[in-house]
Design an enzyme around this catalytic site. Structure first.
Site, short mmCIF file in Angstrom:
data_model
loop_
_atom_site.label_atom_id
_atom_site.label_comp_id
_atom_site.label_asym_id
_atom_site.label_seq_id
_atom_site.Cartn_x
_atom_site.Cartn_y
_atom_site.Cartn_z
N HIS A 466 27.58 49.09 40.74
CA HIS A 466 26.80 50.18 40.17
C HIS A 466 27.02 51.47 40.93
CE1 HIS A 466 23.73 47.85 37.57
NE2 HIS A 466 24.70 48.38 36.86
N ARG A 573 37.97 49.94 24.18
CA ARG A 573 37.59 48.66 24.82
C ARG A 573 36.31 48.19 24.12
NH1 ARG A 573 39.68 51.43 29.82
NH2 ARG A 573 41.09 49.96 30.83
N ARG A 610 40.79 47.40 20.43
CA ARG A 610 41.19 46.13 21.04
C ARG A 610 40.06 45.13 20.78
NH1 ARG A 610 41.91 45.86 27.39
NH2 ARG A 610 39.65 46.01 27.40
N GLU A 702 50.11 42.52 29.10
CA GLU A 702 49.46 42.58 30.41
C GLU A 702 49.66 41.29 31.22
OE1 GLU A 702 45.44 43.86 29.69
OE2 GLU A 702 45.17 42.54 28.00
N ASN A 725 46.97 47.61 34.29
CA ASN A 725 46.01 47.10 35.28
C ASN A 725 46.19 45.58 35.42
OD1 ASN A 725 45.04 49.69 35.04
ND2 ASN A 725 43.37 49.12 33.68
N ASP A 726 46.14 44.92 34.28
CA ASP A 726 46.30 43.47 34.35
C ASP A 726 47.75 43.08 34.62
OD1 ASP A 726 43.83 42.11 34.14
OD2 ASP A 726 43.61 42.96 32.14
N ARG A 736 42.62 42.42 40.80
CA ARG A 736 42.53 43.88 40.74
C ARG A 736 41.23 44.44 41.30
NH1 ARG A 736 42.22 44.61 34.17
NH2 ARG A 736 40.91 46.42 34.52
N CYS A 773 48.42 51.88 28.04
CA CYS A 773 47.00 52.25 28.02
C CYS A 773 46.32 51.87 29.33
CB CYS A 773 46.29 51.59 26.85
SG CYS A 773 46.25 49.80 26.97
#
Ligand code: PEP
Ligand code: MG
Length: 845
Positions: A466, A573, A610, A702, A725-726, A736, A773
């Site tokens: 958070h 997303r 997605r 990914e 990222n993945d 990650r 992306c």
């Protein structure tokens, strides 16, 4: 019938078999601690049923936090320790369901604990159930062979009187000793300590914080819940005994391998080579929690300490104190939430609403009340109950849950401040500083005035905490997962917090500072110019058209995408719409959301949705998924949709109806061609039944297998979108979100670049378009390389869209190609970044 033979003439206490199974002599248990009776005399049962029942009447005096062991104390003081399986402490409670709580009175035969034999058989060394008498009594007339639960198991013979009575006063304390045992002082090391303490015979005491127990009592030692790395002290009236026991604890009580401590010390003393590689430049590497750049004096933020007395001043008084502090905390929190809402800070308000819910959690207050009834002070009871809960959250495999531990500690301190009449520590933070801390409470960040601090650097926390979310909302540069060396920085020392490159530089020299000033000024000018030119197309100097789109996760962000000049949405997303929702959205609700996004974008900007990418580090509250050993390699992404086709079908129908003709759908985490074929068939069926035409189907690349098989996937896909990222996570096998390792999951690693190149090669064979992306599309250093490799669609974060467009206009694709060719030959991501930085300006940002 229970009875005890500590009084002459009385019959011995009979223990009933707590479960059915085959009796085993303790000497035959494959664990020396039990076999050599270090814990005490007893008997074992190889169980044939999964339910443990009370072997005699009594009170539950200890339930281990890992729920694999509990102690039942008979009315006349005999303690019976029941321990299920060997090495089951490591399961952290998994596979055990306690049916009683500490303090419960039970009758003989009452159910105490249920366990999952299948899970234990797979994960533990043995399932054997140990019934042990840790206070020195011995067993008589033990049962042999098969026994049924409830049948007589053995008799309890009284213990010999203690060799030495405990004495009051004059205790010598050892000073802090750190516990090196990986699982803390669980049954085995606790037994070893108790045995050594008894052998030395000096009435040794062990204390952790303010709680003190007899070091001769294994149950007492276990009840301290000492974890690896915790500090404890050993005490007694004999200095040499204290020293001996302190040394024994420090060296692992025989649990570390022979000579383990010395070996471990010499093996761990040398600083990590991985760190060293990154630190050659004198900078500390971290994980970007919120992007940006800041220079300023450090300020070390320390958590507040409270001097908490353990003993209460009367149950009524302490209960009243607890309830008043809770009520006043709720009131002040509500006032802060209302203020944030009125000021338009919705995200920060929502996080504090979650704190409000924690404050109202009756389980927390009930546990504190229970402890108050046992004589503890309100502060000690509240501190203990919330800290325990926070620690168990922090141990969770689920990153999102683990990140909530900080919220709970935050709520704990808010209430303690009320009890102690203290002010929030935020008042002490000098304006204009860079805050450094182990971790930072979300409420501290929420309460900061805009601009009060320049940046944030922490050694703990992850990009999903958070605190990270708030920092991003505040536009505050933040790095987390930095090395401990950060905490050695003195207040006032200058720091460069580079949350673009993910490094902190301590006390930079003049030349570095000057270069940085120039960089900051240039960036600021470039940002303004880019925003002013956001509407124009992104065409390279040599005429290559690059489409720059935006990544969004909420309906409102579609409008912002348009405002930033995005040419569409390359990645919506969709799971972000539902991550905080506790009920499953209906098809109509989903349809309305996709329609709203499509309308906000207008007819000329395509929307790519997605399908749900949940599982792994993204749990969906209304969709319980089984716990997994390796969530990132488990039921995640399209695998969830394919194993629950009704869920996928409903979402696909909503997207098709909401977006209409020309809708673009893409699937996350495709690893195999079969998955794409199955998902595609489902979309085609629904499109046909709804009469929606021109639907395009895309694949997120990914996972390395998808990049390698790109040509085969291209038969069934209209486009590819590379999730760097993945792709970096799975190529480099680096989580990650890992606080220490994530900095090395750099998408510019030549291995990842090679997979991107393979994807483009595969797509070219069928003339499919390829976009990126993932994070690389928003990384100004990476964009020239992506263009050089042949990517012509970039979907960037909202804040980066205008700058990426401007950057593209300054590039020459031919030069980018040459750069990409060299990057593919480089040895590391660092080398690739160095190559880019060495380029003349039309290639280098
Ligand atoms: C990615 O993996 O690069 C991606 C865009 O997906 P996410 O970050 O949502 O997993
Ligand atoms: Mg992904």
């Amino acid at each position: 019938m229970d009875s005890l033979a500590s009084t002459p003439g009385r019959p011995n206490l009979i223990l009933q078999a707590p479960l059915s199974g085959v009796c085993v002599d303790l000497s035959d248990v494959p664990d020396p601690v039990f076999a050599q009776r270090m814990v005490g005399d007893g008997i074992a049962i190889d169980p044939t049923e999964p339910l443990l029942r009370a072997p005699c009447a009594g009170r539950i005096t200890q339930l281990h936090r890992a729920h694999h062991a509990l102690t039942l104390t008979h009315a006349e003081g005999v303690e019976v320790l029941m321990h299920i399986g060997l090495d089951t402490v490591a399961l952290g409670g998994e596979g055990f369901e306690p049916l009683v709580d500490e303090g419960d009175e039970v009758a003989v035969g009452d159910p105490l604990l249920r366990f999952e034999p299948g899970l234990l058989a797979r994960r533990a060394r043995s399932l054997i159930c140990l019934i042990v008498l840790p206070q020195g009594q011995s067993i008589a007339a033990p049962r042999a062979g098969r026994v049924r639960g409830g049948e007589a198991l053995c008799e309890v013979r009284p213990a010999r009187p203690p060799t030495r009575p405990a004495e009051e006063g004059g205790i010598i304390w050892s000073g802090i000793v750190r516990v090196p045992n990986p699982m803390g002082l669980h049954a085995r090391p606790a037994a070893a300590l108790a045995q050594q303490a008894k052998a030395l015979g000096g009435g040794a005491r062990l204390r952790r914080g303010r709680t003190e127990v007899s070091a001769e009592s294994i149950v007492g030692v276990m009840s301290l819940d000492v974890r690896c790395g915790d500090s404890v002290e050993i005490g007694g009236e004999d200095a040499s005994m204290v020293m001996a026991l302190a040394e024994a604890i420090a060296s692992g009580l025989g649990e570390l391998e022979a000579g383990g401590e010395d070996v471990m010390e010499s093996l761990t003393a040398e600083p990590s080579l991985m760190r060293r590689v990154q630190s050659l430049s004198g900078a500390l590497p971290g994980v970007v929690a919120s992007p940006g750049l800041a220079v300023g004096p450090a300020y070390r933020f320390k958590p507040q300490r409270f001097d908490i007395a353990d003993q209460g001043q009367g149950v009524e008084w302490e209960l009243d104190k607890l309830h008043r502090a809770l009520a006043r905390s709720r009131k002040s929190l509500r006032a802060l939430i209302d203020k944030l809402k009125a000021g338009g800070s919705q995200t920060r308000a929502e996080i504090l609403i979650a704190h409000e819910t924690l404050l109202e959690d009756t389980a927390l207050s009930a546990e504190a009340e229970r402890q108050i009834h046992q004589g503890r002070s309100a502060a000690a009871a509240w501190h203990e109950s919330t800290t325990q809960q926070a620690e168990s959250l922090a141990r969770s495999d689920n990153l999102l849950l683990a990140a909530r531990a900080a919220d709970l500690r935050d709520v704990r301190d808010r209430v303690l401040r009320r009890m102690f009449g203290r002010r929030a520590p935020i008042k002490a933070i000098p304006p204009g500083s860079i805050l450094i801390a182990e971790d930072i409470a979300p409420s501290i960040l929420s309460a900061l005035r805009p601009g009060q601090i320049l940046g944030l650097a922490t050694t703990q926390g992850g990009a999903t905490s958070h605190a990270a979310i708030i920092a991003r909302g505040l536009g505050l540069p933040a790095l987390c997962g930095l090395p401990e060396a950060l905490l050695a920085v003195h207040d006032g020392e200058t720091l460069i917090l580079d949350a673009q490159r993910g490094v902190v530089t301590i006390s930079p020299d003049e030349a570095t500072l000057e270069a940085l000033n120039t960089r900051q000024e240039a960036q600021q000018c470039a940002r303004v110019a880019a925003f002013n030119a956001r509407e124009g197309a992104a065409i390279t100097l040599d005429g290559a058209r690059i489409w720059v789109e935006a990544n969004i996760g909420a309906v409102e962000e579609a409008e912002e995408a348009v405002r930033q000049g995005a040419e569409g949405v390359g990645l919506m997303r969709s799971e972000f719409l539902y991550l905080n929702q506790t009920h499953a959205p209906s098809e109509a609700e989903q349809t309305a959301q996709y329609r709203a996004v499509a309308q906000a974008l207008g007819a000329t900007r395509p929307l790519t949705v997605r399908t749900l990418d949940v599982g792994g580090d993204k749990p969906l509250p209304y969709l319980p998924l089984p716990h997994e050993e390796n969530p990132a390699l488990g039921l995640r992404g399209i695998r969830v949709g394919l194993t629950r086709p009704a869920l996928l079908r409903q979402q696909v129908r909503a997207i098709l109806q909401g977006v209409g003709a020309g809708a673009r759908l893409m699937f996350p985490m495709i690893a195999r061609v079969e998955e794409l074929r199955a998902a595609r068939a489902l979309v085609e069926e629904e499109a046909a039944s709804l009469g929606v035409e021109g639907v395009e189907i895309g694949v997120m690349i990914e996972i390395p297998s998808a990049a390698i098989n790109a040509a085969k996937l291209a038969r069934y896909a209209d486009f590819f979108s590379i999730g760097t990222n993945d792709l970096s996570q799975y190529t480099l096998a680096i989580d990650r979100g890992h606080p220490q390792l994530a900095a090395w999951a750099d998408g510019l690693d030549p291995a990842v670049l090679r997979l991107i190149e393979m994807t483009l090669e595969g797509a070219r064979q069928r003339d499919r378009r390829v976009g990126v992306c993932g994070g690389l599309a928003s990384d100004l250093e990476a964009v020239p390389l992506l263009i050089g490799l042949g990517v012509d669609h970039l979907s960037a974060s909202l804040a980066a869209v205008a700058e990426i467009k401007a950057l593209v206009r300054s590039l020459s694709r031919a030069r980018c190609r040459a750069l990409a060719a060299r990057a593919l030959q480089a040895e590391s991501a660092e080398d690739v970044r160095a190559l880019i930085r060495a380029e003349p300006s039309e290639v280098s940002p």
